[in-house]
Enzyme design. Structure first.
Site, mmCIF file in Angstrom:
data_model
loop_
_atom_site.group_PDB
_atom_site.id
_atom_site.type_symbol
_atom_site.label_atom_id
_atom_site.label_comp_id
_atom_site.label_asym_id
_atom_site.label_seq_id
_atom_site.Cartn_x
_atom_site.Cartn_y
_atom_site.Cartn_z
ATOM 1 N N MET A 167 1.194 -1.143 0.350
ATOM 2 C CA MET A 167 -0.262 -0.191 -0.370
ATOM 3 C C MET A 167 0.698 1.412 -0.027
ATOM 4 O O MET A 167 0.206 2.430 0.076
ATOM 5 C CB MET A 167 -1.231 -0.057 0.920
ATOM 6 C CG MET A 167 -2.043 -0.908 0.975
ATOM 7 S SD MET A 167 -3.644 -1.070 1.724
ATOM 8 C CE MET A 167 -2.385 -1.038 3.507
ATOM 9 N N ALA A 187 3.708 3.753 1.084
ATOM 10 C CA ALA A 187 4.726 4.479 2.585
ATOM 11 C C ALA A 187 5.774 3.840 2.837
ATOM 12 O O ALA A 187 5.637 3.516 3.702
ATOM 13 C CB ALA A 187 3.853 5.000 3.347
ATOM 14 N N LEU A 188 6.484 3.132 1.199
ATOM 15 C CA LEU A 188 7.913 2.123 1.531
ATOM 16 C C LEU A 188 9.444 2.535 2.724
ATOM 17 O O LEU A 188 9.139 3.350 3.026
ATOM 18 C CB LEU A 188 7.598 1.959 0.870
ATOM 19 C CG LEU A 188 7.536 1.395 -0.564
ATOM 20 C CD1 LEU A 188 7.847 0.806 -1.644
ATOM 21 C CD2 LEU A 188 6.225 0.479 -0.823
ATOM 22 N N HIS A 208 9.519 -3.156 3.069
ATOM 23 C CA HIS A 208 8.608 -3.858 1.892
ATOM 24 C C HIS A 208 10.184 -4.294 1.423
ATOM 25 O O HIS A 208 10.129 -4.989 0.181
ATOM 26 C CB HIS A 208 8.366 -2.392 1.524
ATOM 27 C CG HIS A 208 7.069 -2.742 2.152
ATOM 28 N ND1 HIS A 208 6.603 -0.903 2.629
ATOM 29 C CD2 HIS A 208 5.880 -2.321 1.980
ATOM 30 C CE1 HIS A 208 5.799 -0.883 3.613
ATOM 31 N NE2 HIS A 208 4.927 -1.746 3.548
ATOM 32 N N GLU A 250 6.104 -11.037 7.295
ATOM 33 C CA GLU A 250 5.150 -11.650 8.734
ATOM 34 C C GLU A 250 4.616 -10.389 9.893
ATOM 35 O O GLU A 250 3.962 -11.583 10.536
ATOM 36 C CB GLU A 250 6.425 -12.851 9.168
ATOM 37 C CG GLU A 250 6.491 -13.951 8.148
ATOM 38 C CD GLU A 250 7.031 -14.561 8.518
ATOM 39 O OE1 GLU A 250 8.205 -14.875 9.430
ATOM 40 O OE2 GLU A 250 6.930 -16.505 8.776
ATOM 41 N N ASP A 306 1.980 -8.653 9.500
ATOM 42 C CA ASP A 306 1.203 -9.783 8.866
ATOM 43 C C ASP A 306 1.311 -10.430 8.791
ATOM 44 O O ASP A 306 0.149 -11.257 7.825
ATOM 45 C CB ASP A 306 0.270 -8.349 7.620
ATOM 46 C CG ASP A 306 0.276 -6.694 8.153
ATOM 47 O OD1 ASP A 306 -0.270 -6.385 9.119
ATOM 48 O OD2 ASP A 306 1.723 -6.534 7.260
ATOM 49 N N SER A 320 4.571 0.988 8.262
ATOM 50 C CA SER A 320 4.438 2.830 7.015
ATOM 51 C C SER A 320 3.224 3.787 8.442
ATOM 52 O O SER A 320 3.480 4.862 8.163
ATOM 53 C CB SER A 320 3.008 2.318 6.164
ATOM 54 O OG SER A 320 3.354 1.362 5.046
HETATM 55 O O1 PAF Z 1 0.058 -5.725 3.893
HETATM 56 C C1 PAF Z 1 -0.175 -4.608 3.308
HETATM 57 O O2 PAF Z 1 0.640 -3.651 2.511
HETATM 58 C C2 PAF Z 1 -2.009 -5.013 2.144
HETATM 59 O O3 PAF Z 1 -2.492 -5.489 3.194
HETATM 60 C C3 PAF Z 1 -2.068 -5.941 1.108
HETATM 61 C C4 PAF Z 1 -1.622 -6.656 1.202
HETATM 62 C C5 PAF Z 1 -0.730 -4.776 -0.005
HETATM 63 C C6 PAF Z 1 -3.245 -5.381 0.469
HETATM 64 O O4 PAF Z 1 -3.299 -4.551 0.105
#
Ligand code: PAF
Length: 275
Positions: free
Chosen positions: A30, A32-33, A37, A147, A149, A185
């Site tokens: 999404m 805002a790396l 990421h 991980e 998430d 982020s």
């Molecule tokens: O983890 C995230 O940044 C988001 O949930 C994803 C997997 C890009 C889906 O929008």
């Protein structure tokens, strides 16, 4: 690196790369790396011929309007950071992804109903909606997720099973700030003081590994979190590392993890630990 704005262009390029026999890695984000990421994108770059990174703040996975509105959007800086580690950055508008409001309703079963699924109704449905589209459009050989998430990865695996998506889902380790805070982020929304205070989440989880049983762990984490006035605990759960169902058995054969969500001011942060 090429920036792609339309789904038609994405489909055409992905098809061309596959037809040329290239292996494709994908990193959905999404934006805002941060270094977390970038670790996924670098790994995708190492393991595949071609890398697609998507940057899309997916409105349908937010169940809080303020969170969606405040979510940082930094496309130019993101593109600079990615550099040549991705070959394509897919950065569509909301209208491009959702010409009409999505109506899919999934049942991802028990992995999706606990913790984040219970605390944020509709969140995982929204994640399923966007990740399914991205994986079906690009059809990557491998898709990379962090991980931090952890539960999201379990839900995405279930979605792939249900929707017959054959991409390999590659979980990647949490990347931390020097103070131990899991990179996110959302950390950008913390004040300097909150940022330092938030490091206690990881410190407390690590210290809880010394506890002898599940009861002690829960008591320790909850009481340590309560000592910090800036924190408001949403939940701390001990769960089976595979099924994500609550367990008190630290000898559980799948392994046991602690999952925590803490509000630091208005910012909701998540983290986890393996026991
Ligand atoms: O983890 C995230 O940044 C988001 O949930 C994803 C997997 C890009 C889906 O929008």
């Amino acid at each position: 690196m090429e920036i792609i704005k339309s789904v038609a262009n994405l489909l055409e390029i992905a098809m061309r790369e596959r037809a040329a026999g290239k292996t494709i890695g994908m990193v959905p984000t999404m934006g805002a790396l941060h270094e977390g990421h970038l670790s996924l994108i670098r790994r995708a770059h190492e393991e595949n011929d071609v890398v697609f990174c998507s940057i899309f703040v997916n409105p349908v996975q937010f169940n809080n309007a303020e969170d969606l509105e405040k979510y940082p959007r930094t496309l130019e800086a993101d593109v600079q950071l990615i550099g040549n580690f991705a070959d394509y950055v897919f950065a569509p508008s909301v209208e491009e992804i959702f010409p009409v409001a999505p109506t899919e309703v999934y049942d991802f079963g028990s992995v999706a109903n606990v913790m984040e699924g219970a605390a944020r109704p509709g969140h995982f449905n929204g994640v399923g909606v966007i990740v399914r589209r991205l994986l079906e459009w690009v059809r990557p050989h491998k898709a990379y997720f962090g991980e931090k998430d952890y539960q999201q990865i379990a839900v995405i695996r279930e979605m792939c099973l249900q929707c017959r998506i054959l991409s390999e889902i590659v979980p990647c380790p949490i990347i931390r700030e020097p103070n131990g805070l899991a990179m996110s982020s959302r950390n950008r929304r913390l004040s300097e003081h909150e940022f330092e205070t938030a490091a206690n989440i990881h410190r407390i989880l690590e210290a809880s590994k010394e506890c002898k049983n599940a009861f002690e762990i829960k008591q320790f984490v909850e009481s340590e979190i309560a000592k910090i006035p800036e924190f408001q605990l949403d939940y701390f759960e001990l769960a089976d590392a595979e099924t994500l169902q609550t367990t008190d058995d630290l000898n559980n054969p799948h392994g046991v993890m602690g999952f925590i969500t803490v509000y630091v001011g208005p910012v909701r942060l998540i983290d986890n630990v393996r026991y």
